[in-house]
Design a protein around this motif. Structure first.
Motif, PDB file in Angstrom:
ATOM      1  N   CYS A 191       0.821  -1.218   0.000  1.00 10.96           N
ATOM      2  CA  CYS A 191       0.000   0.000   0.000  1.00 10.96           C
ATOM      3  C   CYS A 191       0.856   1.269   0.000  1.00 10.96           C
ATOM      4  O   CYS A 191       0.445   2.296  -0.529  1.00 10.96           O
ATOM      5  CB  CYS A 191      -0.942   0.016   1.203  1.00 10.96           C
ATOM      6  N   GLU A 192       2.027   1.197   0.621  1.00  9.16           N
ATOM      7  CA  GLU A 192       2.883   2.389   0.664  1.00  9.16           C
ATOM      8  C   GLU A 192       3.802   2.462  -0.564  1.00  9.16           C
ATOM      9  O   GLU A 192       4.654   3.347  -0.658  1.00  9.16           O
ATOM     10  CB  GLU A 192       3.742   2.390   1.944  1.00  9.16           C
ATOM     11  N   GLY A 193       3.701   1.484  -1.449  1.00  9.30           N
ATOM     12  CA  GLY A 193       4.486   1.504  -2.685  1.00  9.30           C
ATOM     13  C   GLY A 193       5.982   1.322  -2.472  1.00  9.30           C
ATOM     14  O   GLY A 193       6.795   1.922  -3.175  1.00  9.30           O
ATOM     15  N   HIS A 195       9.631  -1.173  -1.807  1.00  8.24           N
ATOM     16  CA  HIS A 195      10.246  -2.376  -2.369  1.00  8.24           C
ATOM     17  C   HIS A 195      10.997  -3.205  -1.329  1.00  8.24           C
ATOM     18  O   HIS A 195      11.486  -4.298  -1.633  1.00  8.24           O
ATOM     19  CB  HIS A 195      11.208  -2.006  -3.494  1.00  8.24           C
ATOM     20  N   ALA A 196      11.150  -2.661  -0.154  1.00  8.44           N
ATOM     21  CA  ALA A 196      11.814  -3.411   0.920  1.00  8.44           C
ATOM     22  C   ALA A 196      11.408  -2.789   2.244  1.00  8.44           C
ATOM     23  O   ALA A 196      11.038  -1.613   2.295  1.00  8.44           O
ATOM     24  CB  ALA A 196      13.337  -3.349   0.764  1.00  8.44           C
ATOM     25  N   GLY A 197      11.473  -3.601   3.285  1.00 10.68           N
ATOM     26  CA  GLY A 197      11.113  -3.075   4.594  1.00 10.68           C
ATOM     27  C   GLY A 197      11.587  -3.999   5.693  1.00 10.68           C
ATOM     28  O   GLY A 197      12.044  -5.122   5.431  1.00 10.68           O
ATOM     29  N   VAL A 198      11.489  -3.493   6.906  1.00 10.66           N
ATOM     30  CA  VAL A 198      11.918  -4.296   8.058  1.00 10.66           C
ATOM     31  C   VAL A 198      10.981  -4.016   9.220  1.00 10.66           C
ATOM     32  O   VAL A 198      10.464  -2.909   9.360  1.00 10.66           O
ATOM     33  CB  VAL A 198      13.385  -3.955   8.445  1.00 10.66           C
ATOM     34  N   LYS A 199      10.771  -5.037  10.048  1.00 13.01           N
ATOM     35  CA  LYS A 199      10.044  -4.796  11.292  1.00 13.01           C
ATOM     36  C   LYS A 199      11.026  -4.154  12.258  1.00 13.01           C
ATOM     37  O   LYS A 199      12.111  -4.696  12.495  1.00 13.01           O
ATOM     38  CB  LYS A 199       9.523  -6.104  11.846  1.00 13.01           C
ATOM     39  N   ALA A 200      10.625  -3.016  12.780  1.00 11.35           N
ATOM     40  CA  ALA A 200      11.566  -2.241  13.602  1.00 11.35           C
ATOM     41  C   ALA A 200      11.050  -2.096  15.031  1.00 11.35           C
ATOM     42  O   ALA A 200       9.847  -1.926  15.240  1.00 11.35           O
ATOM     43  CB  ALA A 200      11.746  -0.861  12.981  1.00 11.35           C
ATOM     44  N   VAL A 201      12.001  -2.183  15.981  1.00 11.86           N
ATOM     45  CA  VAL A 201      11.629  -1.868  17.368  1.00 11.86           C
ATOM     46  C   VAL A 201      12.257  -0.515  17.704  1.00 11.86           C
ATOM     47  O   VAL A 201      13.431  -0.291  17.426  1.00 11.86           O
ATOM     48  CB  VAL A 201      12.137  -2.943  18.375  1.00 11.86           C
ATOM     49  N   MET A 202      11.454   0.381  18.265  1.00 15.97           N
ATOM     50  CA  MET A 202      11.972   1.706  18.544  1.00 15.97           C
ATOM     51  C   MET A 202      12.946   1.630  19.723  1.00 15.97           C
ATOM     52  O   MET A 202      12.694   0.932  20.714  1.00 15.97           O
ATOM     53  CB  MET A 202      10.826   2.684  18.852  1.00 15.97           C
ATOM     54  N   LYS A 203      14.054   2.326  19.597  1.00 19.07           N
ATOM     55  CA  LYS A 203      15.075   2.283  20.650  1.00 19.07           C
ATOM     56  C   LYS A 203      14.501   2.731  21.990  1.00 19.07           C
ATOM     57  O   LYS A 203      13.721   3.682  22.041  1.00 19.07           O
ATOM     58  CB  LYS A 203      16.243   3.200  20.260  1.00 19.07           C
ATOM     59  N   THR A 204      14.913   2.051  23.057  1.00 17.88           N
ATOM     60  CA  THR A 204      14.399   2.413  24.379  1.00 17.88           C
ATOM     61  C   THR A 204      15.099   3.665  24.908  1.00 17.88           C
ATOM     62  O   THR A 204      14.594   4.344  25.784  1.00 17.88           O
ATOM     63  CB  THR A 204      14.625   1.262  25.376  1.00 17.88           C
ATOM     64  N   GLY A 205      16.262   3.982  24.374  1.00 10.32           N
ATOM     65  CA  GLY A 205      16.998   5.173  24.802  1.00 10.32           C
ATOM     66  C   GLY A 205      18.168   5.387  23.866  1.00 10.32           C
ATOM     67  O   GLY A 205      18.469   4.518  23.039  1.00 10.32           O
ATOM     68  N   ASN A 217      24.007   9.046   1.927  1.00  7.09           N
ATOM     69  CA  ASN A 217      24.004   9.736   0.633  1.00  7.09           C
ATOM     70  C   ASN A 217      22.708   9.443  -0.117  1.00  7.09           C
ATOM     71  O   ASN A 217      22.705   9.148  -1.308  1.00  7.09           O
ATOM     72  CB  ASN A 217      25.211   9.330  -0.219  1.00  7.09           C
ATOM     73  N   GLY A 218      21.614   9.468   0.630  1.00  6.45           N
ATOM     74  CA  GLY A 218      20.295   9.302   0.023  1.00  6.45           C
ATOM     75  C   GLY A 218      19.864   7.864  -0.200  1.00  6.45           C
ATOM     76  O   GLY A 218      18.711   7.614  -0.545  1.00  6.45           O
ATOM     77  N   ARG A 219      20.779   6.892  -0.030  1.00  7.86           N
ATOM     78  CA  ARG A 219      20.410   5.477  -0.229  1.00  7.86           C
ATOM     79  C   ARG A 219      19.979   4.873   1.099  1.00  7.86           C
ATOM     80  O   ARG A 219      20.609   5.143   2.133  1.00  7.86           O
ATOM     81  CB  ARG A 219      21.610   4.636  -0.719  1.00  7.86           C
ATOM     82  N   LEU A 314      22.928  -5.200   2.010  1.00  3.88           N
ATOM     83  CA  LEU A 314      22.132  -5.450   0.809  1.00  3.88           C
ATOM     84  C   LEU A 314      21.092  -4.349   0.587  1.00  3.88           C
ATOM     85  O   LEU A 314      20.669  -4.077  -0.539  1.00  3.88           O
ATOM     86  CB  LEU A 314      21.415  -6.794   1.014  1.00  3.88           C
ATOM     87  N   ILE A 315      20.702  -3.734   1.688  1.00  7.47           N
ATOM     88  CA  ILE A 315      19.616  -2.753   1.661  1.00  7.47           C
ATOM     89  C   ILE A 315      19.935  -1.574   0.752  1.00  7.47           C
ATOM     90  O   ILE A 315      19.061  -0.974   0.140  1.00  7.47           O
ATOM     91  CB  ILE A 315      19.341  -2.309   3.111  1.00  7.47           C
ATOM     92  N   GLU A 316      21.237  -1.263   0.635  1.00  5.52           N
ATOM     93  CA  GLU A 316      21.619  -0.097  -0.168  1.00  5.52           C
ATOM     94  C   GLU A 316      21.308  -0.290  -1.652  1.00  5.52           C
ATOM     95  O   GLU A 316      21.311   0.662  -2.418  1.00  5.52           O
ATOM     96  CB  GLU A 316      23.104   0.235   0.063  1.00  5.52           C
ATOM     97  N   ASP A 317      21.036  -1.528  -2.057  1.00  8.08           N
ATOM     98  CA  ASP A 317      20.683  -1.777  -3.465  1.00  8.08           C
ATOM     99  C   ASP A 317      19.217  -1.483  -3.753  1.00  8.08           C
ATOM    100  O   ASP A 317      18.785  -1.569  -4.897  1.00  8.08           O
ATOM    101  CB  ASP A 317      20.959  -3.245  -3.824  1.00  8.08           C
ATOM    102  N   PHE A 318      18.448  -1.190  -2.720  1.00 10.30           N
ATOM    103  CA  PHE A 318      17.011  -0.957  -2.918  1.00 10.30           C
ATOM    104  C   PHE A 318      16.719   0.540  -3.061  1.00 10.30           C
ATOM    105  O   PHE A 318      17.386   1.357  -2.445  1.00 10.30           O
ATOM    106  CB  PHE A 318      16.215  -1.549  -1.742  1.00 10.30           C
ATOM    107  N   PRO A 319      15.697   0.876  -3.870  1.00 10.55           N
ATOM    108  CA  PRO A 319      15.387   2.297  -4.046  1.00 10.55           C
ATOM    109  C   PRO A 319      14.768   2.905  -2.786  1.00 10.55           C
ATOM    110  O   PRO A 319      14.810   4.110  -2.587  1.00 10.55           O
ATOM    111  CB  PRO A 319      14.363   2.303  -5.192  1.00 10.55           C
ATOM    112  N   ASP A 320      14.183   2.069  -1.947  1.00 13.63           N
ATOM    113  CA  ASP A 320      13.551   2.566  -0.721  1.00 13.63           C
ATOM    114  C   ASP A 320      13.558   1.432   0.301  1.00 13.63           C
ATOM    115  O   ASP A 320      13.810   0.276  -0.048  1.00 13.63           O
ATOM    116  CB  ASP A 320      12.098   3.005  -1.009  1.00 13.63           C
ATOM    117  N   PHE A 321      13.270   1.783   1.536  1.00 15.31           N
ATOM    118  CA  PHE A 321      13.325   0.784   2.613  1.00 15.31           C
ATOM    119  C   PHE A 321      12.470   1.314   3.757  1.00 15.31           C
ATOM    120  O   PHE A 321      12.775   2.364   4.313  1.00 15.31           O
ATOM    121  CB  PHE A 321      14.786   0.607   3.049  1.00 15.31           C
ATOM    122  N   LEU A 322      11.395   0.592   4.055  1.00 13.93           N
ATOM    123  CA  LEU A 322      10.439   1.111   5.039  1.00 13.93           C
ATOM    124  C   LEU A 322      10.563   0.405   6.395  1.00 13.93           C
ATOM    125  O   LEU A 322      10.260  -0.790   6.502  1.00 13.93           O
ATOM    126  CB  LEU A 322       9.005   0.922   4.515  1.00 13.93           C
TER     127      LEU A 322
END
Ligand code: UTP
Length: 356
Positions: A191-193, A195-205, A217-219, A314-322
């Motif tokens: 839905c967000e259009g 090409h790659a993503g990860v389940k993230a846990v927000m840092k506790t501190g 550099n934008g990647r 590997l993530i740097e090869d993707f146009p986006d990463f959510l």
């Protein structure tokens, strides 16, 4: 050229919760169209756990292995559907892993969907770069890191099995609360259009030791906590939230068409200090070709390097990463050590709290 590191927006829980139903529908449709496959990274040595067997076979409960937990989690997400399930092993644990799956009747999953393959191995060296041997003429080798999962998969002949598969959900062996093939995660990327993503846990501190999502550099990229400056660790947005806060878990979604386009590219090789068992010569030095063998040594301190490529590169090869925020208490219980932080003890406690 100087590398510029900048923040990347996370799909936060409040927004995710608002769109949950839409994501779920889109994800389930993709699963039902046969567009999703799973890939379990089970080639690691699990040295910190110190268990004599593949990590997934560890009995996290008296009668339940880590692998069994993962299959239970999978059933919670997709019911009795079955989708391709690749399992990456290494020369060190392939036979034991396959035997365990067979003994446990593939955890009730369709065995024809489970595809094992081995990752590549890399030669370990001492601190001067000279090869170590585990026996006479037998180089000490170790799995070459988790970054080569896709190359090894294709090399193993599974390209055909990937036809029609748009999303590969790549996950680690040790998070017993991992939600895998989670339709809401898959739907979020669709839905967000992205090409790659990860389940993230927000840092506790600011000081939590976890790699976080950023852009270089934008990647899209992941920065290791050891590379973060004090200033980056503490930087906050106008609402007071840490700017570099999306800690990565080993639960990724990748668009396979982009993975296919990366096949000819190399990834950086990282030298990692480790305790490497080796054969000595009669003078107690590491055995070398042609010398007189001594004894097998189990070092108690790091004595050399292993060479690894990492999935985070590997993530740097993707146009986006959510990065998609998850509730830590509900989805994050990694088993790295026996006791203490990220351990068997903490994972057992979290399983209990989640009624599992
Ligand atoms: P870790 O770095 O946490 O696992 O990898 P490890 O290397 O097994 O553990 P230690 O450091 O020796 O204690 C995260 C995930 O990547 C997989 C692991 O199995 C785990 O699921 N992995 C790691 C591989 O599949 N291959 C590798 O070469 C390294």
């Amino acid at each position: 050229m100087k590398t510029e590191v900048t923040p990347v927006a996370t799909l936060r829980l409040d927004e995710f919760n608002m769109k949950r139903d839409t994501f779920r529908r889109a994800g389930l449709e993709a699963i039902d169209r046969g567009e999703v496959a799973l890939l379990l990274l089970a080639g690691g040595m699990g040295t910190r756990l110190g268990y004599d067997g593949p990590k997934g076979t560890y009995p996290i409960e008296a009668d339940k292995s880590i692998f069994a937990c993962l299959f239970d989690n999978l059933r919670e997400e997709i019911g009795d559907r079955s989708i391709p399930f690749f399992v990456m092993t290494s020369d060190k644990n392939d036979e034991a892993t396959r035997a365990f799956f067979e003994e446990k009747n593939y955890f009730g999953y369709d065995p024809s969907q489970i595809c094992f393959y081995r990752q590549e191995m890399a030669q370990a060296t001492d601190f001067d770069g000279a090869p170590l041997y585990e026996d006479v003429n037998v180089p000490a080798t170790s799995p070459n890191g988790n970054g080569g999962f896709f190359k090894s998969l294709i090399k193993a002949g599974y390209r055909k099995k990937l036809e029609g598969v748009r999303w590969l959900n790549v996950f680690g062996v040790d998070n017993v609360l991992a939600k895998i093939a989670d339709p809401e995660f898959i739907g979020a990327l669709i839905c967000e259009g992205k090409h790659a993503g990860v389940k993230a846990v927000m840092k506790t501190g600011p000081d939590e030791k976890v790699g976080v999502v950023c852009a270089r550099n934008g990647r899209p990229s992941v920065i290791d906590y050891t590379q973060m400056t004090e200033e980056m660790c503490n930087e906050r947005d106008k609402d007071g939230n840490l700017v570099y806060a999306a800690g990565v878990t080993v639960n990724y979604l990748f668009d396979t068409s982009i993975l296919l386009s990366t096949l000819n590219e190399g990834l950086p090789v990282h030298k990692v200090e480790k305790k490497i068992p080796y054969l000595s010569d009669i003078h107690g030095r590491p055995w070398r070709l042609g010398s007189e063998p001594g004894e097998h040594i189990e070092p108690t301190e790091p004595n050399g390097y292993k060479y690894e490529i990492m999935i985070t590169d590997l993530i740097e090869d993707f146009p986006d990463f959510l990065p998609v925020e998850v509730e830590r208490e509900k989805e994050f219980a990694p088993v790295k050590n026996l006791h203490g932080v990220d351990s068997v003890d903490s994972a057992r406690e979290l399983l209990k709290r989640n009624g599992k």
